[in-house]
Each structure stands twice: as C-alpha cells, then as structure tokens.
Design a protein around this motif. Structure first.
Motif, PDB file in Angstrom:
ATOM      1  N   GLY A  12      29.289  52.291  21.405  1.00 14.03           N
ATOM      2  CA  GLY A  12      30.347  51.627  22.158  1.00 14.03           C
ATOM      3  C   GLY A  12      30.640  52.306  23.478  1.00 14.03           C
ATOM      4  O   GLY A  12      29.821  53.054  24.021  1.00 14.03           O
ATOM      5  N   PHE A  13      31.883  52.074  24.009  1.00 12.24           N
ATOM      6  CA  PHE A  13      32.179  52.584  25.339  1.00 12.24           C
ATOM      7  C   PHE A  13      32.270  54.103  25.385  1.00 12.24           C
ATOM      8  O   PHE A  13      32.279  54.695  26.466  1.00 12.24           O
ATOM      9  CB  PHE A  13      33.449  51.926  25.900  1.00 12.24           C
ATOM     10  CG  PHE A  13      34.753  52.526  25.456  1.00 12.24           C
ATOM     11  CD1 PHE A  13      35.307  53.590  26.136  1.00 12.24           C
ATOM     12  CD2 PHE A  13      35.450  52.006  24.371  1.00 12.24           C
ATOM     13  CE1 PHE A  13      36.519  54.135  25.748  1.00 12.24           C
ATOM     14  CE2 PHE A  13      36.658  52.535  23.979  1.00 12.24           C
ATOM     15  CZ  PHE A  13      37.197  53.617  24.660  1.00 12.24           C
ATOM     16  N   ALA A  14      32.273  54.771  24.226  1.00 19.81           N
ATOM     17  CA  ALA A  14      32.207  56.235  24.204  1.00 19.81           C
ATOM     18  C   ALA A  14      30.936  56.739  24.880  1.00 19.81           C
ATOM     19  O   ALA A  14      30.879  57.878  25.353  1.00 19.81           O
ATOM     20  CB  ALA A  14      32.269  56.751  22.766  1.00 19.81           C
ATOM     21  N   CYS A  15      29.915  55.871  24.968  1.00 19.51           N
ATOM     22  CA  CYS A  15      28.669  56.281  25.614  1.00 19.51           C
ATOM     23  C   CYS A  15      28.880  56.613  27.084  1.00 19.51           C
ATOM     24  O   CYS A  15      28.123  57.405  27.662  1.00 19.51           O
ATOM     25  CB  CYS A  15      27.597  55.205  25.454  1.00 19.51           C
ATOM     26  SG  CYS A  15      27.816  53.749  26.505  1.00 19.51           S
ATOM     27  N   MET A  16      29.909  56.010  27.721  1.00 19.05           N
ATOM     28  CA  MET A  16      30.146  56.306  29.131  1.00 19.05           C
ATOM     29  C   MET A  16      30.665  57.728  29.312  1.00 19.05           C
ATOM     30  O   MET A  16      30.336  58.404  30.292  1.00 19.05           O
ATOM     31  CB  MET A  16      31.121  55.294  29.732  1.00 19.05           C
ATOM     32  CG  MET A  16      30.623  53.851  29.682  1.00 19.05           C
ATOM     33  SD  MET A  16      28.926  53.620  30.303  1.00 19.05           S
ATOM     34  CE  MET A  16      29.076  54.180  31.989  1.00 19.05           C
ATOM     35  N   VAL A  17      31.481  58.201  28.362  1.00 19.79           N
ATOM     36  CA  VAL A  17      31.923  59.595  28.393  1.00 19.79           C
ATOM     37  C   VAL A  17      30.745  60.505  28.058  1.00 19.79           C
ATOM     38  O   VAL A  17      30.540  61.542  28.703  1.00 19.79           O
ATOM     39  CB  VAL A  17      33.077  59.826  27.409  1.00 19.79           C
ATOM     40  CG1 VAL A  17      33.558  61.276  27.474  1.00 19.79           C
ATOM     41  CG2 VAL A  17      34.230  58.879  27.690  1.00 19.79           C
ATOM     42  N   GLU A  18      29.963  60.119  27.053  1.00 19.04           N
ATOM     43  CA  GLU A  18      28.779  60.898  26.689  1.00 19.04           C
ATOM     44  C   GLU A  18      27.836  61.043  27.879  1.00 19.04           C
ATOM     45  O   GLU A  18      27.335  62.147  28.168  1.00 19.04           O
ATOM     46  CB  GLU A  18      28.053  60.217  25.520  1.00 19.04           C
ATOM     47  CG  GLU A  18      26.834  60.962  25.025  1.00 19.04           C
ATOM     48  CD  GLU A  18      26.068  60.210  23.954  1.00 19.04           C
ATOM     49  OE1 GLU A  18      25.129  60.798  23.381  1.00 19.04           O
ATOM     50  OE2 GLU A  18      26.387  59.023  23.700  1.00 19.04           O
ATOM     51  N   LEU A  19      27.598  59.950  28.598  1.00 23.89           N
ATOM     52  CA  LEU A  19      26.706  60.000  29.749  1.00 23.89           C
ATOM     53  C   LEU A  19      27.270  60.901  30.844  1.00 23.89           C
ATOM     54  O   LEU A  19      26.541  61.704  31.441  1.00 23.89           O
ATOM     55  CB  LEU A  19      26.478  58.585  30.291  1.00 23.89           C
ATOM     56  CG  LEU A  19      25.610  58.470  31.550  1.00 23.89           C
ATOM     57  CD1 LEU A  19      24.258  59.126  31.372  1.00 23.89           C
ATOM     58  CD2 LEU A  19      25.442  57.003  31.946  1.00 23.89           C
ATOM     59  N   LEU A  20      28.563  60.779  31.121  1.00 25.09           N
ATOM     60  CA  LEU A  20      29.174  61.607  32.157  1.00 25.09           C
ATOM     61  C   LEU A  20      29.021  63.091  31.815  1.00 25.09           C
ATOM     62  O   LEU A  20      28.648  63.905  32.666  1.00 25.09           O
ATOM     63  CB  LEU A  20      30.647  61.239  32.313  1.00 25.09           C
ATOM     64  CG  LEU A  20      31.392  61.905  33.468  1.00 25.09           C
ATOM     65  CD1 LEU A  20      32.429  60.948  34.054  1.00 25.09           C
ATOM     66  CD2 LEU A  20      32.083  63.195  33.034  1.00 25.09           C
ATOM     67  N   LEU A  21      29.293  63.451  30.559  1.00 20.86           N
ATOM     68  CA  LEU A  21      29.209  64.860  30.157  1.00 20.86           C
ATOM     69  C   LEU A  21      27.767  65.362  30.173  1.00 20.86           C
ATOM     70  O   LEU A  21      27.508  66.510  30.549  1.00 20.86           O
ATOM     71  CB  LEU A  21      29.820  65.042  28.776  1.00 20.86           C
ATOM     72  CG  LEU A  21      31.322  64.754  28.670  1.00 20.86           C
ATOM     73  CD1 LEU A  21      31.804  64.942  27.239  1.00 20.86           C
ATOM     74  CD2 LEU A  21      32.130  65.632  29.628  1.00 20.86           C
ATOM     75  N   LYS A  22      26.827  64.493  29.807  1.00 17.76           N
ATOM     76  CA  LYS A  22      25.426  64.914  29.848  1.00 17.76           C
ATOM     77  C   LYS A  22      24.938  65.051  31.287  1.00 17.76           C
ATOM     78  O   LYS A  22      24.146  65.958  31.586  1.00 17.76           O
ATOM     79  CB  LYS A  22      24.565  63.948  29.034  1.00 17.76           C
ATOM     80  CG  LYS A  22      24.775  64.130  27.537  1.00 17.76           C
ATOM     81  CD  LYS A  22      23.890  63.252  26.673  1.00 17.76           C
ATOM     82  CE  LYS A  22      24.058  63.633  25.193  1.00 17.76           C
ATOM     83  NZ  LYS A  22      23.248  62.790  24.285  1.00 17.76           N
ATOM     84  N   CYS A  23      25.412  64.186  32.176  1.00 15.07           N
ATOM     85  CA  CYS A  23      25.103  64.364  33.601  1.00 15.07           C
ATOM     86  C   CYS A  23      25.672  65.684  34.104  1.00 15.07           C
ATOM     87  O   CYS A  23      25.020  66.422  34.848  1.00 15.07           O
ATOM     88  CB  CYS A  23      25.680  63.201  34.416  1.00 15.07           C
ATOM     89  SG  CYS A  23      24.786  61.637  34.293  1.00 15.07           S
ATOM     90  N   LYS A  24      26.902  65.977  33.700  1.00 14.94           N
ATOM     91  CA  LYS A  24      27.542  67.237  34.100  1.00 14.94           C
ATOM     92  C   LYS A  24      26.707  68.434  33.659  1.00 14.94           C
ATOM     93  O   LYS A  24      26.445  69.351  34.449  1.00 14.94           O
ATOM     94  CB  LYS A  24      28.940  67.324  33.497  1.00 14.94           C
ATOM     95  CG  LYS A  24      29.636  68.654  33.736  1.00 14.94           C
ATOM     96  CD  LYS A  24      30.891  68.801  32.892  1.00 14.94           C
ATOM     97  CE  LYS A  24      31.416  70.234  32.947  1.00 14.94           C
ATOM     98  NZ  LYS A  24      32.548  70.453  32.024  1.00 14.94           N
ATOM     99  N   HIS A  25      26.281  68.428  32.392  1.00 19.35           N
ATOM    100  CA  HIS A  25      25.503  69.553  31.883  1.00 19.35           C
ATOM    101  C   HIS A  25      24.115  69.627  32.509  1.00 19.35           C
ATOM    102  O   HIS A  25      23.483  70.695  32.482  1.00 19.35           O
ATOM    103  CB  HIS A  25      25.417  69.471  30.363  1.00 19.35           C
ATOM    104  CG  HIS A  25      26.681  69.883  29.674  1.00 19.35           C
ATOM    105  ND1 HIS A  25      27.010  71.193  29.400  1.00 19.35           N
ATOM    106  CD2 HIS A  25      27.736  69.153  29.234  1.00 19.35           C
ATOM    107  CE1 HIS A  25      28.191  71.265  28.809  1.00 19.35           C
ATOM    108  NE2 HIS A  25      28.659  70.033  28.710  1.00 19.35           N
TER     109      HIS A  25
END
Length: 250
Positions: free
Chosen positions: A192-205
C-alpha cells in the motif's frame, strides 16, 4: 536534452484519464516540454487501458500491463525499473497520482528546484510547505496526516523532508540506479501507500539529497472511488516505521 518520464500508477482510473491527459497535453503545449508517459496498469478491471490508449496519437505513451492487482508497491517497482532500463544519466522520472488530483504544471517547479539546487536527487511536492494548497480533503484526514508526518520525522529524520507519503515526486536517474542497486529485488516490499515512505527511506540510505516544493492538491477533482483504507494503512505504516528503525530496511 534530458528526457522526462511521467510515471502514473493506475488502478481503475477510467474516469480520470481524459481530464488528466488533457492537462498533461496542455502542459506540454504551453511549456514545450516533451513527456514520455509511463502508465502502470495494476490489474485494472475497468476501461483504464482503453481510455489511455486512445491518446496514443497525441502523447508518447508506454503502457505496462500488470494483469493482476498487486498494489502500489509493485507499481512503483515497475515504474522505477522501466525508468532505469530506458533512461540516461541526465533523465528524470516524475511520479504523480493518476486520479487527476495532482497538477502537471508543478513539474516546472520541480525542474526549477533541480536547477537551483543541482545536487538534489529527489524533489517532493509537499503538503507541509508554505504555499501548499489542499482542497476536498476531510478535516479529520488533514489532522491525521499532520500528526503522522510529525511522527515520521521524529523516528526517521530526513534533511529537507516534511512530507513522507505524498506520491508526487521527481527522481533523478542516478538516484533510481543507486537505490535499486542497494537493495535486493523487489526494491519495495510494502503493498500500500507505506511503499512511498519505504522508497523515500531507501533513497535516503542510498545517499539521496531532497528538496520540497509546496503541493497543490485538488482532491475534489477525484472522479474515481477512493481505494485507500486511510486509518488502517496509517496504523500499519506506524508499525513498519518502528520495525525499520529497530531492524533496518531490508
């Protein structure tokens, strides 16, 4: 010249295609900016595909047919992978909702931000920047999103980021490549939309540097029924935030 890919994850958006694509075409005509539109069909059961393909003679369209509904996470995985495969180092992918609630003209603001801050990897259209406008969203959802955003920031701080969930973002080709290379496939595990937070954090890392512009959200433009269980998804996301903090991103 850099090429701009416009990623549209779609699930049963037949009613939104005509007004959205009209606005995309108008944006291209006014700005003389050529977009390559990449639509991900997340197992649509309506006439989304037919309505999109009627625009083939007016817009440059790549259609990714997901066949079966697998959620936003799979849509983002497919869009980013297609961008990395087709794009060049100077290219950009802008991802926006396919329900006509986001304004394509804000792509110009994203490009201007990248020009002013050339080291930026991701530009986010944020609800929490001065100048943002939101229409058609119930007040209780606005309060819920503000409270959740404060918690995201506390648990996973990211420099220059206030809006962790808005899907209207621009990604450079470089950060897409780095992020996909940094994690095993599939990049995004959340459906679900949690993937947008997951993507942001993975981009950050992966080393991403962020900037935000104020979002213009017109939720009252939405013609299709909402497919999101907001409170349930928010609760699941909050649990994931703690898990990612304790166990790290996988």
């Amino acid at each position: 010249m850099a090429k701009i890919y416009l990623g549209l994850p779609a699930y049963n958006e037949e009613a939104s295609i005509e007004p959205l694509f009209q606005r995309i075409q108008k944006y291209q005509d006014v700005t003389q900016t050529r977009l390559t539109i990449v639509v991900y069909d997340d197992g649509c059961r309506d006439r989304t595909k037919e309505n999109v393909l009627t625009w083939n003679d007016r817009l440059e369209i790549i259609y990714l047919d997901g066949i079966v509904n697998k959620g936003l996470g799979e849509g983002m995985n497919s869009l980013l992978s297609e961008f990395v495969r087709r794009g060049q180092s100077e290219d950009l992918m802008v991802v926006m909702d396919c329900d006509d609630t986001h304004d394509p003209s804000q792509i110009t603001e994203m490009l201007a931000t990248l020009k002013r801050h050339p080291n930026t990897d991701v530009v986010i259209a944020s609800r929490y920047r001065r100048g943002a406008t939101i229409s058609g969203v119930p007040f209780h959802r606005v309060l819920l999103s503000i409270g959740a955003a404060c918690l995201y920031k506390m648990v996973h701080p990211a420099f220059h980021v206030r809006d962790y969930t808005c899907g209207y973002r621009a990604y450079t080709h470089g950060i897409a490549v780095k992020t996909l290379n940094a994690y095993p496939e599939p990049l995004l595990k959340e459906r679900g939309f949690a993937c947008m937070v997951e993507l942001l954090l993975k981009c950050k890392h992966a080393g991403a540097r962020f900037r935000e512009i104020p979002l213009r959200l017109a939720y009252d433009n939405k013609l299709s029924a909402s497919k999101m269980d907001v409170s349930g998804n928010t609760l699941r996301l909050l649990k994931r935030l703690i898990s990612w903090r304790v166990r790290g991103l996988q």
